[in-house]
Design an enzyme around this catalytic site. Structure first.
Site, PDB file in Angstrom:
ATOM      1  N   HIS A  24       0.926  -1.292   0.346  1.00  0.00           N
ATOM      2  CA  HIS A  24       0.290  -0.018   0.053  1.00  0.00           C
ATOM      3  C   HIS A  24       0.985   1.042  -0.236  1.00  0.00           C
ATOM      4  O   HIS A  24       0.326   2.065   0.518  1.00  0.00           O
ATOM      5  CB  HIS A  24      -1.190  -0.120   1.366  1.00  0.00           C
ATOM      6  CG  HIS A  24      -0.584   0.523   2.502  1.00  0.00           C
ATOM      7  ND1 HIS A  24       0.057   0.351   3.146  1.00  0.00           N
ATOM      8  CD2 HIS A  24      -1.154  -0.990   3.284  1.00  0.00           C
ATOM      9  CE1 HIS A  24       0.521   0.262   4.344  1.00  0.00           C
ATOM     10  NE2 HIS A  24      -0.713  -0.988   4.348  1.00  0.00           N
ATOM     11  N   HIS A  78      -5.426  -8.450  14.662  1.00  0.00           N
ATOM     12  CA  HIS A  78      -6.124  -7.157  13.746  1.00  0.00           C
ATOM     13  C   HIS A  78      -6.579  -7.102  12.235  1.00  0.00           C
ATOM     14  O   HIS A  78      -6.456  -8.838  12.302  1.00  0.00           O
ATOM     15  CB  HIS A  78      -4.071  -7.098  13.464  1.00  0.00           C
ATOM     16  CG  HIS A  78      -4.107  -5.186  13.230  1.00  0.00           C
ATOM     17  ND1 HIS A  78      -5.032  -4.376  12.655  1.00  0.00           N
ATOM     18  CD2 HIS A  78      -3.505  -5.581  11.732  1.00  0.00           C
ATOM     19  CE1 HIS A  78      -4.438  -3.884  11.590  1.00  0.00           C
ATOM     20  NE2 HIS A  78      -3.706  -3.948  11.651  1.00  0.00           N
ATOM     21  N   GLU A  80      -6.749  -5.200   9.571  1.00  0.00           N
ATOM     22  CA  GLU A  80      -6.191  -5.115   8.170  1.00  0.00           C
ATOM     23  C   GLU A  80      -5.912  -6.929   7.040  1.00  0.00           C
ATOM     24  O   GLU A  80      -5.804  -7.504   8.010  1.00  0.00           O
ATOM     25  CB  GLU A  80      -5.304  -4.506   8.711  1.00  0.00           C
ATOM     26  CG  GLU A  80      -4.397  -3.975   7.256  1.00  0.00           C
ATOM     27  CD  GLU A  80      -3.301  -2.872   7.086  1.00  0.00           C
ATOM     28  OE1 GLU A  80      -3.361  -1.993   8.340  1.00  0.00           O
ATOM     29  OE2 GLU A  80      -3.349  -2.187   6.067  1.00  0.00           O
ATOM     30  N   ASP A  82      -4.201  -8.204   5.502  1.00  0.00           N
ATOM     31  CA  ASP A  82      -3.198  -8.786   5.391  1.00  0.00           C
ATOM     32  C   ASP A  82      -2.853  -9.444   6.591  1.00  0.00           C
ATOM     33  O   ASP A  82      -2.385 -11.664   5.707  1.00  0.00           O
ATOM     34  CB  ASP A  82      -1.617  -8.037   5.438  1.00  0.00           C
ATOM     35  CG  ASP A  82      -1.683  -7.317   6.467  1.00  0.00           C
ATOM     36  OD1 ASP A  82      -2.910  -6.527   6.846  1.00  0.00           O
ATOM     37  OD2 ASP A  82      -0.185  -6.238   6.446  1.00  0.00           O
ATOM     38  N   HIS A 144      -1.595  -0.486  14.752  1.00  0.00           N
ATOM     39  CA  HIS A 144      -1.604   0.828  14.456  1.00  0.00           C
ATOM     40  C   HIS A 144      -2.656   1.624  13.946  1.00  0.00           C
ATOM     41  O   HIS A 144      -3.322   1.999  13.192  1.00  0.00           O
ATOM     42  CB  HIS A 144      -0.824   0.816  13.330  1.00  0.00           C
ATOM     43  CG  HIS A 144      -0.613  -0.042  12.353  1.00  0.00           C
ATOM     44  ND1 HIS A 144      -1.426   0.872  10.923  1.00  0.00           N
ATOM     45  CD2 HIS A 144      -1.152  -1.129  11.975  1.00  0.00           C
ATOM     46  CE1 HIS A 144      -1.507  -0.605  10.258  1.00  0.00           C
ATOM     47  NE2 HIS A 144      -1.309  -1.053  10.654  1.00  0.00           N
ATOM     48  N   ASP A 163       1.343  -6.297  14.579  1.00  0.00           N
ATOM     49  CA  ASP A 163       1.976  -5.682  13.776  1.00  0.00           C
ATOM     50  C   ASP A 163       3.593  -5.254  14.475  1.00  0.00           C
ATOM     51  O   ASP A 163       4.279  -4.659  13.934  1.00  0.00           O
ATOM     52  CB  ASP A 163       1.485  -3.985  13.008  1.00  0.00           C
ATOM     53  CG  ASP A 163       0.576  -4.710  12.077  1.00  0.00           C
ATOM     54  OD1 ASP A 163       0.956  -5.434  10.927  1.00  0.00           O
ATOM     55  OD2 ASP A 163      -0.394  -4.353  11.219  1.00  0.00           O
ATOM     56  N   TYR A 191       9.392  -0.359   8.860  1.00  0.00           N
ATOM     57  CA  TYR A 191       8.706  -0.428   9.129  1.00  0.00           C
ATOM     58  C   TYR A 191       7.392   0.659  10.814  1.00  0.00           C
ATOM     59  O   TYR A 191       6.939   1.230   9.814  1.00  0.00           O
ATOM     60  CB  TYR A 191       8.401  -2.042  10.045  1.00  0.00           C
ATOM     61  CG  TYR A 191       7.261  -2.893   9.489  1.00  0.00           C
ATOM     62  CD1 TYR A 191       6.253  -3.322   9.344  1.00  0.00           C
ATOM     63  CD2 TYR A 191       6.654  -2.522  11.177  1.00  0.00           C
ATOM     64  CE1 TYR A 191       4.653  -3.088   9.159  1.00  0.00           C
ATOM     65  CE2 TYR A 191       5.799  -2.346  11.130  1.00  0.00           C
ATOM     66  CZ  TYR A 191       4.650  -3.131  10.393  1.00  0.00           C
ATOM     67  OH  TYR A 191       2.972  -3.740  10.726  1.00  0.00           O
ATOM     68  N   HIS A 226       4.579  -9.845  11.261  1.00  0.00           N
ATOM     69  CA  HIS A 226       5.547  -9.570   9.913  1.00  0.00           C
ATOM     70  C   HIS A 226       6.926  -9.979  10.285  1.00  0.00           C
ATOM     71  O   HIS A 226       7.135  -9.617  10.954  1.00  0.00           O
ATOM     72  CB  HIS A 226       5.643  -8.794   9.586  1.00  0.00           C
ATOM     73  CG  HIS A 226       4.058  -7.746   8.791  1.00  0.00           C
ATOM     74  ND1 HIS A 226       3.530  -8.922   7.579  1.00  0.00           N
ATOM     75  CD2 HIS A 226       3.128  -6.952   8.938  1.00  0.00           C
ATOM     76  CE1 HIS A 226       2.059  -7.561   7.354  1.00  0.00           C
ATOM     77  NE2 HIS A 226       1.777  -6.869   7.852  1.00  0.00           N
TER      78      HIS A 226
HETATM   79 FE1  FEO Z   1      -1.706  -3.245  10.201  1.00  0.00          FE
HETATM   80 FE2  FEO Z   1       0.348  -6.032   9.159  1.00  0.00          FE
HETATM   81  O1  FEO Z   1      -1.232  -4.746   9.488  1.00  0.00           O
END
Ligand code: FEO
Length: 399
Positions: A24, A78, A80, A82, A144, A163, A191, A226
């Protein structure tokens, strides 16, 4: 594909996205991973899922350890995509007895899926029994996203941190002690700068909570969603985040610019030289060649930014618009700066660059340096002096 054992009861069952290069709008030159974790026991648990396209990879890794239908609980830390992208498919395939998320997680998942997933909500301090073992939840709102939370497996001291403490780094070796630091440290800084920096005040409070509540003392492994898993020294990431979140400026300046016919580029070099003559560590960054997310990375510990733009069609150069938009969102603190640029017949946009810096709460040290067409020797000297002015103000701030 196989799972990777990370402790007595826990396996990594995530996916490796080796070739993603744009996340993104963030350049991910080392790819990334979407980490999901399987906790074995009387009530097996899946902690987080992966990006939708990697669902089969996650399921394949789960199947290398247990029958997916044996999983009784899914935790979504989370919402999001991903991490939640493969959640609906995982719920349909696994048919868990319970799915947990924060209250904002439930709201966001509902808004994404438009389908009732029968998710139960948890809040900070809540625990669930997973059959002789316990998982405790801590909401990490705005780290976040509003829905973000972390989960702690008490018996093994594993903090599933989502994250937080993550990085975009694809690797078949998943532990910090298996990959030399020089390979990942830039990605850790990148990051934080691109994902967490706008929420640095919240991060400081969360880190303080982690340290003072006694949670950190119990953590043996930090398992983010991640990149690498921190088992050698999980406290290292907490230390790094504490440093990053403080946003303490270093004796470092960025000269960020673009150029149309070379004039703004010549001015940029002079500004950088002026800063350099003041003893400042300078990064000269041409937006023609440098990605916005790398500018963001370099700005994390910078104390100054000087922006340069040509004028085109009576507005700033497009790449300057891009970086201003992006940096505004990241809310970097503690900067001094200035603006410069060349124009043909409409100088006003270069003054707008100064206004944009002020909107970003950058302490502007001088009016914008505006040069008509090609800089003269006098103009080049003025650019050098502008760099010196910024350097002097930075030195004053660092006293
Ligand atoms: Fe906030 Fe890795 O997604």
């Amino acid at each position: 594909m196989n799972a990777i054992k990370i402790s007595e009861k826990v396996y990594w069952v995530g996916a490796i996205d080796w070739n993603i290069r744009d996340f993104h709008g963030y350049s991910t030159l080392r790819g990334t991973t979407y980490n999901a974790y399987l906790i074995l026991g009387p009530k097996p648990v899946l902690v987080d899922t992966v990006k939708e396209a990697f669902h089969d990879e996650m399921m394949s890794r789960i199947k290398s350890v247990i029958n997916p239908s044996d999983i009784k609980i899914i935790i979504s830390n989370h919402a999001e995509m991903d991490h939640s992208g493969s959640l609906p498919a995982a719920i349909k395939e696994i048919k868990p007895e319970e799915v947990y998320a924060s209250s904002m997680g439930l709201k966001n998942i509902d808004l994404q899926l438009h389908e009732n997933m029968h998710i139960k909500t948890v809040k900070t301090g809540d625990s669930i029994d997973i059959g002789g073992d316990k998982i405790t939840f801590y909401e990490s709102r705005m780290l976040h996203w509003p829905d973000s939370m972390v989960s702690f497996l008490e018996s093994e001291g594993i903090l599933f941190s989502n994250d937080i403490f993550g990085m975009h780094f694809a690797s078949n070796k998943i532990f910090d002690d298996e990959v030399p630091e020089h390979e990942w440290i830039y990605e850790a800084v990148k990051y934080y700068a691109n994902i967490i920096m706008p929420y640095s005040d919240i991060a400081l409070k969360f880190l303080d909570f982690v340290k003072t509540s006694g949670l950190l003392a119990k953590v043996k492994i930090i398992a983010p969603d991640h990149g690498l898993i921190w088992r050698k020294n999980p406290g290292r990431m907490v230390e790094l985040y504490t440093k990053f979140a403080a946003q303490k400026p270093d004796n470092k300046a960025l000269v960020v610019y673009d150029t149309m016919w070379g004039s703004t580029g010549k001015l940029a070099e002079q500004v950088a030289d002026g800063l350099s003559q003041c003893g400042v560590r300078v990064k000269l960054m041409s937006l023609h060649n440098v990605h916005r997310s790398d500018v963001a990375t370099e700005i994390l510990d910078a104390g100054a930014i000087v922006l340069g733009s040509p004028v085109i069609n009576s507005v700033l150069f497009p790449s300057l618009g891009d970086i201003l938009f992006y940096l505004k969102g990241l809310k970097k603190k503690n900067l001094v700066g200035a603006a410069f640029g060349s124009y043909g017949w409409a100088p006003a946009p270069i003054d707008n660059l100064t206004k944009e810096l002020q909107e970003m709460k950058v302490e502007v040290v001088a009016p914008a340096l505006k040069v008509c067409f090609v800089p003269t020797e006098k103009d080049l000297q003025a650019a050098l002096e502008l760099g010196k002015l910024v350097g002097a103000k930075l030195a004053e701030k660092l006293k």
